[in-house]
Design an enzyme around this catalytic site. Structure first.
Site, PDB file in Angstrom:
ATOM      1  N   ASP A  49      -2.822  33.058  -5.465  1.00  0.00           N
ATOM      2  CA  ASP A  49      -3.239  34.715  -5.521  1.00  0.00           C
ATOM      3  C   ASP A  49      -4.497  35.157  -4.970  1.00  0.00           C
ATOM      4  O   ASP A  49      -4.879  36.189  -4.844  1.00  0.00           O
ATOM      5  CB  ASP A  49      -3.026  35.175  -7.103  1.00  0.00           C
ATOM      6  CG  ASP A  49      -4.033  34.417  -8.010  1.00  0.00           C
ATOM      7  OD1 ASP A  49      -4.874  33.632  -7.610  1.00  0.00           O
ATOM      8  OD2 ASP A  49      -3.735  34.692  -9.084  1.00  0.00           O
ATOM      9  N   SER A  50      -5.162  34.136  -4.493  1.00  0.00           N
ATOM     10  CA  SER A  50      -6.361  34.291  -3.821  1.00  0.00           C
ATOM     11  C   SER A  50      -6.378  34.793  -2.319  1.00  0.00           C
ATOM     12  O   SER A  50      -7.078  35.615  -2.001  1.00  0.00           O
ATOM     13  CB  SER A  50      -7.086  33.052  -3.556  1.00  0.00           C
ATOM     14  OG  SER A  50      -6.426  31.992  -3.003  1.00  0.00           O
ATOM     15  N   ASP A  88       1.581  30.693  -6.399  1.00  0.00           N
ATOM     16  CA  ASP A  88       1.034  31.048  -8.090  1.00  0.00           C
ATOM     17  C   ASP A  88       1.971  32.035  -8.605  1.00  0.00           C
ATOM     18  O   ASP A  88       2.264  33.080  -7.977  1.00  0.00           O
ATOM     19  CB  ASP A  88      -0.303  31.772  -7.423  1.00  0.00           C
ATOM     20  CG  ASP A  88      -1.694  30.979  -7.884  1.00  0.00           C
ATOM     21  OD1 ASP A  88      -1.487  29.968  -8.853  1.00  0.00           O
ATOM     22  OD2 ASP A  88      -2.764  31.167  -7.316  1.00  0.00           O
ATOM     23  N   LYS A 118       2.373  27.837 -10.061  1.00  0.00           N
ATOM     24  CA  LYS A 118       0.988  27.445 -10.654  1.00  0.00           C
ATOM     25  C   LYS A 118       0.814  28.767 -11.520  1.00  0.00           C
ATOM     26  O   LYS A 118       1.086  29.907 -11.312  1.00  0.00           O
ATOM     27  CB  LYS A 118      -0.066  27.219  -9.781  1.00  0.00           C
ATOM     28  CG  LYS A 118      -1.512  26.921 -10.401  1.00  0.00           C
ATOM     29  CD  LYS A 118      -2.716  26.681  -9.361  1.00  0.00           C
ATOM     30  CE  LYS A 118      -3.077  27.852  -8.778  1.00  0.00           C
ATOM     31  NZ  LYS A 118      -3.872  28.668  -9.859  1.00  0.00           N
ATOM     32  N   GLU A 120      -2.425  30.087 -14.692  1.00  0.00           N
ATOM     33  CA  GLU A 120      -3.922  29.992 -15.267  1.00  0.00           C
ATOM     34  C   GLU A 120      -3.404  29.942 -16.758  1.00  0.00           C
ATOM     35  O   GLU A 120      -2.656  30.692 -17.198  1.00  0.00           O
ATOM     36  CB  GLU A 120      -4.851  30.892 -14.932  1.00  0.00           C
ATOM     37  CG  GLU A 120      -4.910  30.884 -13.407  1.00  0.00           C
ATOM     38  CD  GLU A 120      -6.060  31.991 -12.940  1.00  0.00           C
ATOM     39  OE1 GLU A 120      -6.776  32.395 -13.823  1.00  0.00           O
ATOM     40  OE2 GLU A 120      -6.050  32.252 -11.774  1.00  0.00           O
ATOM     41  N   GLU A 187     -11.132  24.107 -12.131  1.00  0.00           N
ATOM     42  CA  GLU A 187     -11.943  25.047 -11.250  1.00  0.00           C
ATOM     43  C   GLU A 187     -13.437  25.355 -11.867  1.00  0.00           C
ATOM     44  O   GLU A 187     -13.425  25.332 -12.940  1.00  0.00           O
ATOM     45  CB  GLU A 187     -11.284  26.428 -11.054  1.00  0.00           C
ATOM     46  CG  GLU A 187     -12.292  27.005 -10.204  1.00  0.00           C
ATOM     47  CD  GLU A 187     -11.502  28.271  -9.335  1.00  0.00           C
ATOM     48  OE1 GLU A 187     -11.956  29.040  -8.936  1.00  0.00           O
ATOM     49  OE2 GLU A 187     -10.322  28.450  -9.567  1.00  0.00           O
TER      50      GLU A 187
END
EC number: 2.1.2.11
Length: 273
Positions: A49-50, A88, A118, A120, A187
């Site tokens: 999502d970056s 993501d 993925k 978070e 991270e």
């Protein structure tokens, strides 16, 4: 419509099995041409999502949508054929409930053909991870610095610098590991903590700003290629300096157009006589 390839790809299980064997290599990819270039050299590509910040100029990843992730996941699948591809889950697509997470993840897998998602989150997301894994959706975890939570955590800074943070990372990593994640991104985490959890977890750790102690490494491809002159996190190494090279190429193009030296005869269609 799903995007499928005929060659056998590396699977999430393949990535998991590399722990203790050799370092795992990963980069982000958002487009077909970049995926095609990276595919021969990496174990897995992350459609992160970056992309909201890298491609769309957003200040954070919070504004990224599920539709955006699916579109770019499809593009990366078209450009790759051997590596594992992970997409993501964006902010707001999984936090409400484990059922919402399953619907979002299932849509990603069905519409892109990727191998895993993925998400978070730490201990609070362990039930969701277990729910997905038990229903056939491989999950890449993400602990430590969590960019989707930047609005509540006070910004982008390394974590693990005090006892409270260390305890949280330990708890989060163990919970996601126990929930069945095939690997866990760590991270912005100080080296001693990254080393400790890498040694204790079943799943391989994939570091980004978390020292060489992790089982593998990931970077944003645009960062390591030197596409941003004004932004370079401490943990990023420029393996190329493409920004000045691109700028020079465009300058040369503009000059040749203005001078009418491009296009030349070799670039021009002629009538055969």
């Amino acid at each position: 419509m799903s995007v499928h390839t005929t060659k056998r790809r590396l699977s999430p299980a393949s990535i998991e099995s590399l722990k203790g064997d050799r370092p795992i290599v990963s980069l982000t990819a958002y487009t077909t041409p970049i995926a095609r270039l990276l595919d021969p050299h990496v174990d897995f590509l992350l459609v992160g999502d970056s992309l909201g910040m890298v491609l769309y100029g957003l200040d954070t990843t919070v504004g990224v949508t599920l539709d955006m992730m699916i579109a770019h996941g499809q593009a990366v699948m078209r450009g790759s054929e051997r590596c594992c591809v992970v997409v993501d889950l964006p902010f707001g697509a999984y936090q409400e409930s484990k059922e919402q997470a399953f619907r979002s993840a299932a849509r990603i897998l069905k519409e892109t053909g990727c191998s895993a998602v993925k998400l978070e989150g730490g201990a609070e997301m362990a039930e969701t991870v277990e729910f997905l894994v038990s229903r056939g959706i491989p999950v890449l975890g993400h602990v430590g610095l969590m960019p989707q939570l930047v609005n509540t955590t006070g910004g982008y800074r390394s974590v693990g610098r005090n006892e409270k943070e260390v305890a949280k990372i330990r708890r989060d990593a163990k919970a996601i590991d126990d929930a069945g994640a095939f690997a866990i991104v760590v991270e912005g985490t100080v080296e001693p903590v990254a080393r400790e959890i890498t040694a204790t977890l079943r799943a391989p750790t994939i570091g980004i700003g978390a020292s060489p102690a992790c089982d593998g490494q990931i970077l944003v491809s645009d960062d390591m290629l030197g596409l941003f002159n004004d932004f370079k996190p401490r943990f990023v190494k420029h393996f190329a300096e493409l920004a000045p090279a691109i700028s020079k190429a465009v300058e040369d193009y503009a000059n040749e157009v203005k001078a009418r030296t491009f296009p030349g005869i070799e670039h021009t269609f002629q009538v055969k006589r």
